[in-house]
Design a protein around this motif. Structure first.
Motif, short mmCIF file in Angstrom:
data_model
loop_
_atom_site.label_atom_id
_atom_site.label_comp_id
_atom_site.label_asym_id
_atom_site.label_seq_id
_atom_site.Cartn_x
_atom_site.Cartn_y
_atom_site.Cartn_z
N UNK A 96 0.63 -1.34 -0.02
CA UNK A 96 0.01 0.03 -0.06
C UNK A 96 0.83 1.28 -0.01
N UNK A 130 2.37 1.71 -3.32
CA UNK A 130 1.38 2.31 -4.23
C UNK A 130 1.20 3.75 -4.11
N UNK A 148 -8.47 2.91 -10.60
CA UNK A 148 -8.64 4.00 -9.70
C UNK A 148 -8.37 3.82 -8.25
N UNK A 149 -8.46 2.75 -7.81
CA UNK A 149 -8.24 2.76 -6.26
C UNK A 149 -6.93 1.59 -6.02
N UNK A 150 -6.38 1.25 -7.32
CA UNK A 150 -5.09 0.35 -6.83
C UNK A 150 -5.59 -1.18 -6.41
N UNK A 151 -7.08 -1.56 -6.42
CA UNK A 151 -7.42 -2.70 -5.69
C UNK A 151 -8.45 -3.46 -6.76
#
Lengths: 540, 419
Positions: free
Chosen positions: A204, A207, A233-236
């Motif tokens: 995280x 990121x 957009x939220x990396x997940x």
């Protein structure tokens, strides 16, 4: 900041070293070698200014505001020169004033003039580059029916970003240049890739460090670009997106990939298709005199304009006149030695002046309310007089409230001017047998006008643009019935500008600037004429 | 790329701290919870900082939420309080300069202006959008894209003072007025107006004449076609004149005046929103919340307002912002907590289902079929024409209500065309 330096300078300057051995030494020492306490303090203060200025320069560079960079560099050089050079004594005192003049007056005026020639406002808020990226972002849509993939972000040995997802039980990975392909040897846990040979999974914190890169990354789903690309957009979570709009930097055109329509930039700062349809947002461009001509050519503005124009003059003139007459009357009365407790009464007279005008206006608005206002309820025994909702009563209320707000100023000014008239003049007039009214007309007023007339002109100019009062008290209301722009009986020119340029939904800074420049020219012309007239009074 | 100095410095500092614990490769969510081997001394306390703008009416609600977000993710949120009158304009003017925040909390009807200026980024809910009340997501949708994460819904309804009238039998607005008059107090029904009019509070009555501001499709979303003209609108205008002549509606009664009047027990009924009911209950009034009765025959539908979070188009922290807005703000515990703190119905269905407060339930029922306020940028001009004309009809300045109404519709259409 620089003001402090001045203050300090003048503070440490007077206590000169005692005469004697100190003086000759000081005389031939260079300031660079004179490490007196004062010099050190100056060094610290100027150093502080330099530090702040440098921070400003760096910040301005990082946001590419070159005009600000230039100004700050010049200002810093000037400050350092003025306070360390021995030849710049006058500049030490002038400089802070000059800097503030530049920042607060000249810059604002120039910027307003510049904005007046652009279409700056809602829909044309920023640069073309910003508009292009906003259009692209707004027109990138999730492919209908596509899945939401739990997404893993990895880096390869070169540090390049890789997206990995699981589709139909199969692990896939891809980068900017390599479309999604089966990932050999990937470890998958509950539909999410947790490890990939030769790659490292980003945590995280990592990121968070590479956010912009991650959000900008588009991994093609296949070799065919039309299939869309994977992004997050939220990396997940990843989705397959397709772009509806495509920008061609070489041709400077925007193309809708679904309809094939090509949009080209027009001179209004928007991408427009051949049929005239445009895409939002646009960007700021120079539109020449459009804003100025629109003020005269827009039919929607014309209907109520004449009435508002006349009312503006009436309002400004009546405001000056009423406040001056009342102020002068009270000043004459309280200037008479026979009046007892003059000081106390004078202090009471100035009270309305001590309350900020817009608060007074709000309080008056409450007191003039038809149903629950103090005036109707208490003073007039429940009469429901529509002070603020009847056109003529509203005008009367505006002038009445402005009288309340403005007479203390005139009172102070007149009191001062009266006291500067020498007593012998009155005495000789009385000995010549002049009656009070004659003295007033032939001596007091002419002598008073010499010093007060310019202030009356200034007061006229102020009331011509007395936006706060109108806005707080009536809001321009009661509105005209059925006009194509919402303006009212008590609107003056400046509040009409506000209403048209800002309250009509879309903010139009360019148009508002142009209109306010027109008003400025009007006020300037009147003031110039007024001041010329007042100069003639001095020749008495 | 434009980047601010603080962000650059933060990134630099972050990079330095991270070199110490580089190479630990877990999947993020439990990063902060898990003690990292060997890096205990330099474990990064923060993984980044988000700047968020909130106005004074919402900041107290947001404070505990961002603190919890920080403990959970290690992302610090800088709450900046802006004045509610300026926050929206400041956001539009500052985002292009790179000075704006990452996230802004606001109302859904800002969407149009923000999109029109390119200052907000679209967000992607994926399959989660079904978990919200339909009007909530609809409210933040503009041209097919969603631009904000909803967290609370509010609308107006009819509030009754149970002491003055214990039971409402009225099924039409006229009967309600008669009932109010029978109660023998100063005002039969209070609906706030003020000098400039208040179309928002009259909207339930207007929709009961089937005259919505814009025509609506079957799912309740708006088209860009004005719907308040024609015969239905004319009927409503005539009805307004009647209410004005009967002194049921009065331009002299603004928001403050109606609130004071209701608190003083001068009226059994008031049409208002949850923002005043807390004041009523705090003052010890026994109130019930009911749907507004129909005046024109159809159902009276109020506007629904939705609170939510937008992400700046130029955010330097897009991932963190999305993490907060899309993944955190929309969870059931957070929405429930926001409800506890703010007293507005949660936008998330599961959180809304847990609400047992009868007053909010009443508002929910009254607004169930309402539609979100239109968010097109030209709406600002609509409000002005609308309120002004209504108050002129009520106050008697416009003696021909039908003519005045039709002039208004023409002016509205001109304003839309001119934009």
């Amino acid at each position: 900041m620089s003001q402090q330096t001045i203050a300090h300078d003048s503070e440490h300057a007077p206590p000169e070293p005692p005469p004697g051995d100190a003086r000759p030494v000081r005389g031939d020492s260079s300031p660079a070698r004179d490490f007196s306490k004062g010099f050190l303090a100056k060094l610290v203060l100027v150093g502080l200014i330099d530090a702040i200025g440098l921070y400003g320069i760096l910040t301005a560079i990082s946001v590419e505001q070159w005009a600000i960079v230039g100004f700050l560099v010049l200002a810093l050089v000037a400050v350092n020169w003025a306070y360390f050079s021995r030849r710049a004594l006058a500049a030490k005192y002038l400089l802070p004033g000059l800097v503030f003049l530049l920042v607060y007056v000249i810059f604002t005026a120039c910027y307003t003039a510049y904005v007046a020639f652009t279409n700056y406002g809602d829909g044309h808020n920023s640069t073309k580059a910003d508009a292009v990226s906003a259009i692209l972002a707004q027109n990138e849509q999730r492919v209908e029916g596509s899945q939401a993939y739990p997404l893993t972000i990895l880096t390869d040995s070169d540090g390049d970003l890789t997206f990995a997802i699981v589709r139909d039980g199969q692990a896939l990975a891809g980068t900017q240049d390599d479309p999604l392909a089966p990932a050999e040897g990937a470890t998958v846990e509950s539909d999410k890739v947790t490890a990939l040979p030769d790659h490292e999974v980003l945590g995280f914190a990592a990121v968070a460090q590479r956010q912009q890169e991650i959000v900008d990354l588009r991994v093609p789903v296949s070799d065919d670009a039309a299939d869309g690309s994977l992004r997050t957009q939220d990396a997940s979570t990843g989705y397959v997106f397709e772009s509806v709009m495509e920008y061609d930097p070489a041709a400077d055109t925007m193309t809708n990939t679904q309809t094939g329509v090509v949009y080209r930039p027009n001179d209004q700062g928007q991408f427009a298709a051949e049929d005239g349809s445009t895409i939002s947002p646009g960007w700021r461009v120079n539109v020449g005199f459009d804003n100025f001509t629109r003020a005269f050519s827009d039919d929607r503005l014309r209907t109520a304009f004449v009435e508002i124009f006349l009312w503006t003059f009436a309002f400004a003139l009546l405001s000056v006149l009423t406040t001056f007459v009342l102020g002068l009357f009270l000043a004459v009365v309280f200037n008479d030695p026979r009046v007892r407790a003059r000081k106390l009464l004078r202090a009471l007279m100035i009270l309305p002046y001590a309350i900020p005008a817009f608060i007074s206006a709000l309080v008056w608005k409450g007191m003039l309310n038809t149903r629950s206002g103090f005036l109707n309820q208490v003073l007039l025994g429940g009469a429901e007089i529509p002070w603020l909702t009847d056109p003529w009563l509203a005008k009367l209320s505006v002038i009445g409230v402005n009288l309340w707000l403005g007479f203390p100023y005139m009172f102070i000014v007149c009191t001062g001017a009266l006291q500067s008239i020498p007593g012998e003049v009155y005495e000789s007039a009385r000995m010549d047998g002049a009656k009070p009214w004659r003295i007033m007309r032939s001596i007091t007023l002419p002598l008073l006008m010499v010093s007060v007339a310019p202030l009356l002109v200034a007061s006229f100019a102020f009331n011509f643009n007395n936006f706060a009062l109108i806005y707080m008290l009536t809001g321009g209301g009661p509105n005209f019935v059925g006009t194509p722009v919402v303006v009212g009986h008590t609107d003056i020119l400046i509040s009409m500008v506000y209403s048209v340029a800002f309250e009509s939904g879309l903010k139009q800074y360019g148009f508002a600037s142009a209109l306010s420049i027109l008003i400025f020219i009007m006020v300037g012309a009147i003031s110039w004429w007024g001041f010329r007239r007042t100069r003639r009074l001095e020749e008495l | 790329m434009r980047r601010s100095i603080p962000a650059l410095a933060a990134a630099l500092g972050l990079a330095l701290t991270l070199t110490a614990c580089g190479g630990n490769g877990d999947d993020g969510a439990n990063e902060t919870a898990e003690p990292t081997q060997g890096a205990a001394t330099t474990e990064p306390a923060l993984t980044g900082t988000l700047t968020m703008w909130v106005d004074e009416t919402r900041i107290d609600v947001m404070k505990p939420i961002v603190e919890e977000f920080q403990t959970e993710t290690g992302v610090k949120v800088d709450l900046v309080q802006k004045v509610s009158g300026d926050i929206r304009t400041d956001f539009v003017s500052q985002v292009p300069t790179g000075q704006g925040p990452d996230v802004i909390i606001g109302a859904h009807d800002w969407t149009g202006e923000f999109v029109n200026n390119g200052v907000v980024a679209p967000i992607q809910f994926g399959d989660k959008s079904d978990e919200f009340a339909p009007s909530a997501v609809q409210a933040f949708t503009y041209d097919g894209q969603v631009y904000g994460a909803p967290y609370a819904i509010e609308n107006i309804a009819l509030v009754r003072n149970n002491k003055l009238v214990p039971e409402t039998k009225a099924t039409t607005f006229d009967e309600l007025v008669a009932e109010g008059k029978a109660a023998g107090v100063k005002y039969p029904v209070l609906i706030q107006q003020g000098d400039q009019g208040d179309a928002y509070h009259l909207y339930p009555l207007q929709t009961s004449f089937d005259a919505p501001i814009f025509t609506q499709t079957e799912d309740g979303s708006y088209t860009s076609e004005l719907g308040l003209g024609g015969e239905n609108g004319e009927k409503f205008a005539t009805y307004l004149q009647k209410l004005g002549a009967d002194k049921v509606l009065d331009p002299a009664l603004g928001g403050d005046q109606v609130k004071e009047a209701f608190l003083a027990g001068e009226s059994p009924y008031i049409v208002t929103g949850p923002w005043y009911t807390t004041e009523f209950t705090n003052a010890g009034l026994d109130i019930s919340v009911l749907p507004v009765p129909s005046a024109g025959g159809s159902e009276a539908k109020p506007f629904v307002g939705v609170q939510g979070a937008f992400i700046s188009a130029k955010s330097a922290n897009p991932v963190l912002a999305n993490e907060f807005v899309v993944n955190y703000l929309t969870t059931e515990p957070v929405q429930s907590e926001l409800y506890e703190l703010g007293g507005r119905l949660p936008a998330l269905k599961t959180a809304a289902a847990k609400v047992s407060d009868p007053i909010l339930a009443g508002f929910n029922e009254a607004g169930a079929t309402g539609a979100p306020m239109p968010s097109i940028p030209e709406m600002g001009a609509m409000w002005q024409f609308w309120g002004t004309t209504q108050v002129q009809i009520i106050g008697g300045q416009a003696s021909d209500p039908v003519g005045a109404w039709n002039t208004m519709v023409t002016n509205m259409q001109d304003a839309i065309d001119a934009a």
